[in-house]
Scaffold this motif. Sequence first.
Motif, mmCIF file in Angstrom:
data_model
loop_
_atom_site.group_PDB
_atom_site.id
_atom_site.type_symbol
_atom_site.label_atom_id
_atom_site.label_comp_id
_atom_site.label_asym_id
_atom_site.label_seq_id
_atom_site.Cartn_x
_atom_site.Cartn_y
_atom_site.Cartn_z
ATOM 1 N N VAL A 151 8.225 -5.659 -1.653
ATOM 2 C CA VAL A 151 7.187 -6.623 -1.285
ATOM 3 C C VAL A 151 5.811 -6.000 -1.459
ATOM 4 O O VAL A 151 4.861 -6.384 -0.783
ATOM 5 N N ASP A 152 5.695 -5.044 -2.376
ATOM 6 C CA ASP A 152 4.429 -4.347 -2.579
ATOM 7 C C ASP A 152 3.637 -4.983 -3.718
ATOM 8 O O ASP A 152 4.205 -5.541 -4.662
ATOM 9 N N VAL A 153 2.319 -4.884 -3.624
ATOM 10 C CA VAL A 153 1.412 -5.302 -4.687
ATOM 11 C C VAL A 153 0.424 -4.169 -4.935
ATOM 12 O O VAL A 153 0.201 -3.325 -4.072
ATOM 13 N N ILE A 154 -0.174 -4.158 -6.111
ATOM 14 C CA ILE A 154 -1.119 -3.113 -6.470
ATOM 15 C C ILE A 154 -2.455 -3.386 -5.783
ATOM 16 O O ILE A 154 -2.972 -4.505 -5.828
ATOM 17 N N ARG A 404 0.142 -1.830 -1.677
ATOM 18 C CA ARG A 404 0.073 -2.309 -0.300
ATOM 19 C C ARG A 404 1.078 -3.433 -0.125
ATOM 20 O O ARG A 404 1.612 -3.974 -1.093
ATOM 21 N N ARG A 405 1.352 -3.781 1.103
ATOM 22 C CA ARG A 405 2.313 -4.848 1.395
ATOM 23 C C ARG A 405 1.733 -6.220 1.112
ATOM 24 O O ARG A 405 0.539 -6.462 1.336
ATOM 25 N N LYS A 406 2.558 -7.129 0.639
ATOM 26 C CA LYS A 406 2.138 -8.509 0.486
ATOM 27 C C LYS A 406 1.936 -9.138 1.864
ATOM 28 O O LYS A 406 2.617 -8.803 2.831
ATOM 29 N N GLN A 407 0.983 -10.048 1.922
ATOM 30 C CA GLN A 407 0.729 -10.798 3.158
ATOM 31 C C GLN A 407 1.701 -11.974 3.208
ATOM 32 O O GLN A 407 1.412 -13.050 2.717
ATOM 33 N N LEU A 408 2.869 -11.736 3.770
ATOM 34 C CA LEU A 408 3.888 -12.781 3.827
ATOM 35 C C LEU A 408 3.490 -13.853 4.834
ATOM 36 O O LEU A 408 2.950 -13.573 5.887
ATOM 37 N N VAL A 409 3.780 -15.092 4.474
ATOM 38 C CA VAL A 409 3.450 -16.228 5.351
ATOM 39 C C VAL A 409 4.587 -16.443 6.335
ATOM 40 O O VAL A 409 5.746 -16.474 5.948
#
Length: 409
Positions: A151-154, A404-409
């Motif tokens: 669930v990571d993004v750059i 960093r981690r994605k901002q999950l809804v």
Amino acid sequence: MRASILLLLLSAWALSTAQNYYEGLMDYLENRFLAMEDRMEVWHEQSNRYHTELRDFKRLSADIMERLGKEHDTLHHDLERAGVKVERVEREMEYLENRNPPRPCVNAADRVVEQRTWKVEERRGGAEEEEEEEEEEGAWEEEFSRVSDCVDVISNIRSVKILKKVGSPKGMWTRDPLSSKVYVFNGTAEDTLHQFRSVLDLSTSPGLDLSRPIRLPSRVSSLGSAVYNGYLYYVREEAGADLQVVKYDLLNASVTESAMFPVTGRAPVYSLNPETLVELAADHEGLWALYAASDWEPNINLAKMDRDSLDIEQMWDTRCPRENAEAAFVVCGTVYVVYNTRQPSRSRVQCVFDVNDVLTSEEAPLLYFPRRYSAHASLKYNPEERQLYGWDDGYQILYRLALRRKQLV
């Protein structure tokens, strides 16, 4: 006698009548000519006025064009000066980066090449070092167990390392995420894959002559290839035949699987790299393919493929345009498309597509690659090292990424 007089009178009357007629005709013609002369005089006056107005308009237009030309030259000079200042700042930034490189060995998960490639301090030896290595390996396993849900993004590019320059302006190099072996394609359509035991071996070799050459069954579209777990995934294109995705066993030197790829035409996925018809990428989520559905399709499409059978599981329209795109890569189900210009400038990630619709291009950070030489011929993401293997005008470059981690809804 009377008859003669009568005849004379009639002749005189006839002559008088004819004279009056011709005099009237001449007066009429004279009046018509006068009217025509008046009209011609009016026409000449109007023509002179129009000519004067046209001359004034041309003079005014010439003055305006001259002012615009001067303003254009001024703006052009300002842009040139700004470009020189930007290049100077970039050179100063590169100089500072080279003088003060970031510490790469924070932990094993952030390791760029190997423990021997970017080392901060000397090996201390003895039991103390072995103990620290065991702790470091434990931390590595713990960290990657935490991000295995992908669930990571750059968030940014942490640092850049130019490994060396070998080969032609366009090519591809990558490392197998599950081993230390490095693979190089020199060119855009090759039948030979060069294998090195490690990145260190490639960096210390004088060229490609010391590699282990792997001869493939046919010429392949090398820029769109991917290596994962001992297998090479590449696109085979033959004249008059459909595109095929091939799975090649690098250990046994044999083709284990192949499948037709459902595209019409031979449209490149990137307008700035027309040699790449299909871009293959592998990560923890599986095998991905970036492609153009048809010659008239303006956007890049994405397909999720099974790594074993090469079956297509799902397809998406990324809504990322192909125009001015030079490369793309996939990280945790998120496509990052890198754009440039015909006159090479700084590459940048300008469009992002998340298959889970969690991250959008507006929410993603705008990533700029440090300006180097030309434009990327290929960018390959290594999920175990969290870094990009880039090929830029014959230079092999490593980009260390911060996630960093994605901002999950």
